[in-house]
Design an enzyme around this catalytic site. Sequence first.
Site, short mmCIF file in Angstrom:
data_model
loop_
_atom_site.label_atom_id
_atom_site.label_comp_id
_atom_site.label_asym_id
_atom_site.label_seq_id
_atom_site.Cartn_x
_atom_site.Cartn_y
_atom_site.Cartn_z
N ASP A 16 0.83 -1.21 0.00
CA ASP A 16 0.00 0.00 0.00
C ASP A 16 0.86 1.27 0.00
OD1 ASP A 16 -2.30 1.47 0.00
OD2 ASP A 16 -2.79 1.12 2.11
N TRP A 21 3.06 7.89 -2.32
CA TRP A 21 4.52 8.01 -2.54
C TRP A 21 4.77 8.93 -3.73
CZ3 TRP A 21 7.95 7.08 -6.51
CH2 TRP A 21 9.30 6.97 -6.18
N HIS A 33 3.30 3.11 -8.76
CA HIS A 33 3.20 1.69 -9.13
C HIS A 33 4.45 1.26 -9.90
CE1 HIS A 33 -0.82 1.93 -7.68
NE2 HIS A 33 -1.32 2.58 -8.72
N THR A 62 -10.33 -7.24 -6.03
CA THR A 62 -11.56 -7.21 -6.84
C THR A 62 -12.16 -5.80 -6.80
OG1 THR A 62 -12.66 -8.13 -4.87
CG2 THR A 62 -12.22 -9.67 -6.65
N LEU A 127 11.10 -20.57 -3.52
CA LEU A 127 10.08 -19.68 -2.94
C LEU A 127 8.84 -19.75 -3.81
CD1 LEU A 127 9.12 -17.09 -1.25
CD2 LEU A 127 10.32 -15.74 -2.96
C1 FPP Z 1 -1.83 0.17 -3.41
O1 FPP Z 1 -1.32 1.49 -3.37
C2 FPP Z 1 -1.28 -0.54 -4.56
C3 FPP Z 1 -2.00 -1.12 -5.56
C4 FPP Z 1 -3.46 -1.12 -5.60
C5 FPP Z 1 -1.32 -1.78 -6.68
C6 FPP Z 1 -0.19 -2.69 -6.29
C7 FPP Z 1 0.59 -2.99 -7.48
C8 FPP Z 1 1.93 -3.08 -7.51
C9 FPP Z 1 2.79 -2.98 -6.32
C10 FPP Z 1 2.64 -3.25 -8.78
C11 FPP Z 1 2.46 -4.52 -9.54
C12 FPP Z 1 2.62 -5.77 -8.84
C13 FPP Z 1 3.00 -6.93 -9.46
C14 FPP Z 1 2.88 -8.21 -8.72
C15 FPP Z 1 3.53 -6.99 -10.82
P1 FPP Z 1 -2.35 2.66 -3.62
O2 FPP Z 1 -2.39 2.93 -5.08
O3 FPP Z 1 -3.65 2.31 -3.01
O4 FPP Z 1 -1.66 3.86 -2.87
P2 FPP Z 1 -2.39 4.97 -2.01
O5 FPP Z 1 -3.06 4.27 -0.86
O6 FPP Z 1 -1.28 5.86 -1.59
O7 FPP Z 1 -3.37 5.66 -2.93
#
Ligand code: FPP
Length: 237
Positions: A16, A21, A33, A62, A127
Amino acid sequence: MDKDLKIPNHVGIIMDGNGRWAQERGMVRTMGHKNAIKTLKALCLHMADVGVKYASLYAFSTENFKREKSEVDYLMDLFITSFKKEFKFLIEKNVRVVFSGRREPLPEKVLEAMDEIQEQTKNNKDLVLNICLNYGSHAEMVDTTKKICEMYKEGKIALDDINEEFIQKNLYQDLPPLDYVIRTSGELRLSNFMMYQASYAEFYFPKVYFPDFTPEEFDKAILEFNHRNRRFGGVKK
Ligand code: FPP
């Protein structure tokens, strides 16, 4: 890291804080991301090195389909490039990639990239990386219940075959229970992540956003895990 430290067998990571960030650096959310991929690559290697056997990553829930279309599209493309390019090093690193979640309504190209990396790493043993993509714990319970009902309807199982272990084996992936759940960014929620598997997990909520969750931050989490007294409902020793 100290060799005497206990290493959790199965670690779950709720990645998260990517959006915050980026925004705090004056960038668009999607840059968070993008930077998360670098962090993730280093983290996977580190987890394999220190002896974590199973790692479950919450990549897309989801509910994440409710985000702006442009962000969802960006993430779908990022998954494709990650599985087709960025994560190829996992093949040599003996990491097996599996997925948890509903295939519907993921785009065909994402499904293809997922199937490809799963197939290419299927014999790896160090792993197991369980990527939760279009995943929700409630959806998993619904899908598992339907699967078990089908088996019963077809006469493959009796009612008495259904017990806690049987349910666990019929979740999206047959994995051991989670020992440690880490959620970055200081939010204190499970957000529909592996609720069945996390029943006796320890929780850790570092303040750092996921792109800053380096191997050093992971080691701090392991130190903290070693201070926990796990009783699994028993008495304090
Ligand atoms: C949450 O941060 C993150 C996500 C919903 C996406 C997670 C995806 C990745 C880490 C990249 C891809 C992963 C793989 C396995 C290839 P947020 O966007 O909710 O951040 P915020 O809470 O600051 O808005």
